[in-house]
Design a protein around this motif. Sequence first.
Motif, mmCIF file in Angstrom:
data_model
loop_
_atom_site.group_PDB
_atom_site.id
_atom_site.type_symbol
_atom_site.label_atom_id
_atom_site.label_comp_id
_atom_site.label_asym_id
_atom_site.label_seq_id
_atom_site.Cartn_x
_atom_site.Cartn_y
_atom_site.Cartn_z
ATOM 1 N N LEU A 245 9.316 1.175 -6.378
ATOM 2 C CA LEU A 245 8.918 1.399 -7.774
ATOM 3 C C LEU A 245 9.571 0.375 -8.698
ATOM 4 O O LEU A 245 8.937 -0.117 -9.638
ATOM 5 C CB LEU A 245 9.285 2.823 -8.194
ATOM 6 C CG LEU A 245 8.403 3.928 -7.612
ATOM 7 C CD1 LEU A 245 9.032 5.286 -7.840
ATOM 8 C CD2 LEU A 245 7.007 3.884 -8.225
ATOM 9 N N TYR A 246 10.837 0.074 -8.423
ATOM 10 C CA TYR A 246 11.513 -0.928 -9.249
ATOM 11 C C TYR A 246 10.829 -2.293 -9.109
ATOM 12 O O TYR A 246 10.629 -3.013 -10.091
ATOM 13 C CB TYR A 246 12.989 -1.045 -8.845
ATOM 14 C CG TYR A 246 13.885 -0.015 -9.486
ATOM 15 C CD1 TYR A 246 13.986 0.084 -10.877
ATOM 16 C CD2 TYR A 246 14.635 0.866 -8.707
ATOM 17 C CE1 TYR A 246 14.816 1.042 -11.473
ATOM 18 C CE2 TYR A 246 15.464 1.822 -9.290
ATOM 19 C CZ TYR A 246 15.547 1.890 -10.680
ATOM 20 O OH TYR A 246 16.360 2.830 -11.255
ATOM 21 N N GLU A 247 10.453 -2.631 -7.886
ATOM 22 C CA GLU A 247 9.770 -3.909 -7.671
ATOM 23 C C GLU A 247 8.429 -3.941 -8.400
ATOM 24 O O GLU A 247 8.030 -4.956 -8.980
ATOM 25 C CB GLU A 247 9.575 -4.148 -6.171
ATOM 26 C CG GLU A 247 10.860 -4.511 -5.446
ATOM 27 C CD GLU A 247 10.616 -4.858 -3.983
ATOM 28 O OE1 GLU A 247 9.425 -4.956 -3.587
ATOM 29 O OE2 GLU A 247 11.593 -5.038 -3.248
ATOM 30 N N ILE B 71 9.509 8.785 -1.790
ATOM 31 C CA ILE B 71 9.415 7.365 -1.471
ATOM 32 C C ILE B 71 10.684 6.652 -1.907
ATOM 33 O O ILE B 71 11.477 7.177 -2.700
ATOM 34 C CB ILE B 71 8.190 6.700 -2.154
ATOM 35 C CG1 ILE B 71 8.337 6.754 -3.683
ATOM 36 C CG2 ILE B 71 6.901 7.329 -1.695
ATOM 37 C CD1 ILE B 71 7.365 5.875 -4.403
ATOM 38 N N ASN B 72 10.858 5.448 -1.409
ATOM 39 C CA ASN B 72 12.025 4.641 -1.745
ATOM 40 C C ASN B 72 11.937 4.148 -3.183
ATOM 41 O O ASN B 72 10.899 3.646 -3.622
ATOM 42 C CB ASN B 72 12.105 3.455 -0.774
ATOM 43 C CG ASN B 72 13.427 2.734 -0.869
ATOM 44 O OD1 ASN B 72 13.757 2.171 -1.912
ATOM 45 N ND2 ASN B 72 14.178 2.736 0.216
ATOM 46 N N LEU C 58 13.313 7.639 -10.691
ATOM 47 C CA LEU C 58 13.998 8.711 -9.968
ATOM 48 C C LEU C 58 13.084 9.912 -9.754
ATOM 49 O O LEU C 58 12.959 10.426 -8.630
ATOM 50 C CB LEU C 58 15.250 9.147 -10.740
ATOM 51 C CG LEU C 58 16.050 10.303 -10.127
ATOM 52 C CD1 LEU C 58 16.554 9.924 -8.745
ATOM 53 C CD2 LEU C 58 17.209 10.693 -11.028
ATOM 54 N N ILE C 59 12.413 10.350 -10.802
ATOM 55 C CA ILE C 59 11.547 11.536 -10.703
ATOM 56 C C ILE C 59 10.365 11.263 -9.780
ATOM 57 O O ILE C 59 10.018 12.086 -8.932
ATOM 58 C CB ILE C 59 11.069 11.979 -12.102
ATOM 59 C CG1 ILE C 59 12.266 12.452 -12.943
ATOM 60 C CG2 ILE C 59 10.027 13.088 -11.981
ATOM 61 C CD1 ILE C 59 11.922 12.780 -14.375
ATOM 62 N N THR C 60 9.742 10.092 -9.926
ATOM 63 C CA THR C 60 8.592 9.754 -9.088
ATOM 64 C C THR C 60 8.980 9.680 -7.616
ATOM 65 O O THR C 60 8.259 10.180 -6.740
ATOM 66 C CB THR C 60 7.978 8.407 -9.525
ATOM 67 O OG1 THR C 60 7.632 8.467 -10.906
ATOM 68 C CG2 THR C 60 6.725 8.094 -8.702
ATOM 69 N N SER C 61 10.127 9.076 -7.336
ATOM 70 C CA SER C 61 10.566 8.952 -5.938
ATOM 71 C C SER C 61 10.850 10.316 -5.328
ATOM 72 O O SER C 61 10.595 10.533 -4.137
ATOM 73 C CB SER C 61 11.806 8.063 -5.850
ATOM 74 O OG SER C 61 12.924 8.671 -6.485
ATOM 75 N N ASP D 184 0.805 -1.210 0.000
ATOM 76 C CA ASP D 184 0.000 0.000 0.000
ATOM 77 C C ASP D 184 0.846 1.271 0.000
ATOM 78 O O ASP D 184 0.304 2.365 0.048
ATOM 79 C CB ASP D 184 -0.966 0.006 1.189
ATOM 80 C CG ASP D 184 -0.240 -0.084 2.518
ATOM 81 O OD1 ASP D 184 -0.927 -0.112 3.545
ATOM 82 O OD2 ASP D 184 1.009 -0.115 2.511
ATOM 83 N N ASN D 185 2.203 1.129 -0.035
ATOM 84 C CA ASN D 185 3.065 2.316 -0.138
ATOM 85 C C ASN D 185 2.829 3.031 -1.467
ATOM 86 O O ASN D 185 2.966 4.244 -1.568
ATOM 87 C CB ASN D 185 4.541 1.914 -0.050
ATOM 88 C CG ASN D 185 4.980 1.807 1.399
ATOM 89 O OD1 ASN D 185 4.171 1.614 2.275
ATOM 90 N ND2 ASN D 185 6.274 1.926 1.620
ATOM 91 N N LEU D 186 2.525 2.268 -2.513
ATOM 92 C CA LEU D 186 2.357 2.856 -3.836
ATOM 93 C C LEU D 186 0.883 3.181 -4.049
ATOM 94 O O LEU D 186 0.108 2.358 -4.527
ATOM 95 C CB LEU D 186 2.870 1.884 -4.906
ATOM 96 C CG LEU D 186 4.357 1.526 -4.792
ATOM 97 C CD1 LEU D 186 4.752 0.555 -5.887
ATOM 98 C CD2 LEU D 186 5.219 2.772 -4.841
ATOM 99 N N SER D 187 0.541 4.382 -3.673
ATOM 100 C CA SER D 187 -0.848 4.823 -3.818
ATOM 101 C C SER D 187 -1.173 5.055 -5.292
ATOM 102 O O SER D 187 -0.287 5.075 -6.159
ATOM 103 C CB SER D 187 -1.062 6.120 -3.044
ATOM 104 O OG SER D 187 -0.271 7.154 -3.615
ATOM 105 N N LYS D 188 -2.445 5.252 -5.561
ATOM 106 C CA LYS D 188 -2.876 5.514 -6.940
ATOM 107 C C LYS D 188 -2.200 6.771 -7.478
ATOM 108 O O LYS D 188 -1.795 6.827 -8.643
ATOM 109 C CB LYS D 188 -4.393 5.669 -6.996
ATOM 110 C CG LYS D 188 -4.946 5.868 -8.414
ATOM 111 C CD LYS D 188 -6.451 5.973 -8.398
ATOM 112 C CE LYS D 188 -6.993 6.093 -9.823
ATOM 113 N NZ LYS D 188 -6.459 7.253 -10.562
#
Length: 286
Positions: free
Chosen positions: A273-275, A268-269, A260-263, A236-240
């Motif tokens: 995102l990579y996962e 966030i870590n 990189l930009i999103t983090s 749930d760390n990656l919200s919509k």
Amino acid sequence: MNEFYIGILYIVPTPIGNLSDITYRALEILKDVHMIAVENIRHTNILLQHFNIKNHLILMNKDNEKKQSDNLIEELKKGKKIALVCNAGTPIINDPGNILIKKCHISNIKVIPLPGPCAAITALSASGIINNRFCYEGFLPSKKKIRCDLLSSLKEETRTIIFYETKYRILESIKDIIEQIDENRHIVIAREITKKWESIYGAQASLILQWLKADKYRYKGEMVIIIDGFKKLKKDNLSKKILDTFLTLRKFLSLKTSVLITSQIHNINKNALYEYAIKKKSDKIL
């Protein structure tokens, strides 16, 4: 003062910058004890002269701590009252005196600590970083390998981490934090706390480095580094909102750049995102 007993060691905090931060109780004890054990005679004399206090000063630093502790124990056994002070802040925190206190407990000599200034706690209170659980690590090691090994061991420390650092090593230490912990980890630099040029600045580690390099006066004086604790990855760390940002960027940019930009936008870590990207690629979505 009716709180004095036979043979007492008082642990007396002194201001970390602004001399007005000393307590009335601290001043009374510094006046009334038989002697004051100090880390630096010249430095403590500045404080005593400011408040018109005259007393006998005994030098106890890291070089003579063991021998001087034995001497002070003998004085305490005679019924003397002694105050222990360091250059600034609460004694024992990165300062000599622990040997003396241990010997006091062994000899059943009363030890009375006074509350007072501490740069680490003062900085933490104003950092904006979660502070209900934290670990204090003192000064970062001066040798790069030892410093990097320590930082690496703290990469997944979930508590807020507090370090002291000097102006001579701050840039190298921030670089090592970026390399060993995370360039996106939120950190705060609290400089010259309670003094005229006090500053408190927080950002992602990579941005902190840029901020420091932009003005050499930003890393003058004494500094506290506060590092946000590691956040364990959860689905749930990656919200919509985060995913919308990432997927939009991914339409136009490489995976690395999109991550990189999103983090940075959402603090966030990157690994989360990579996962997510790896999973979606295996599902043939990305």
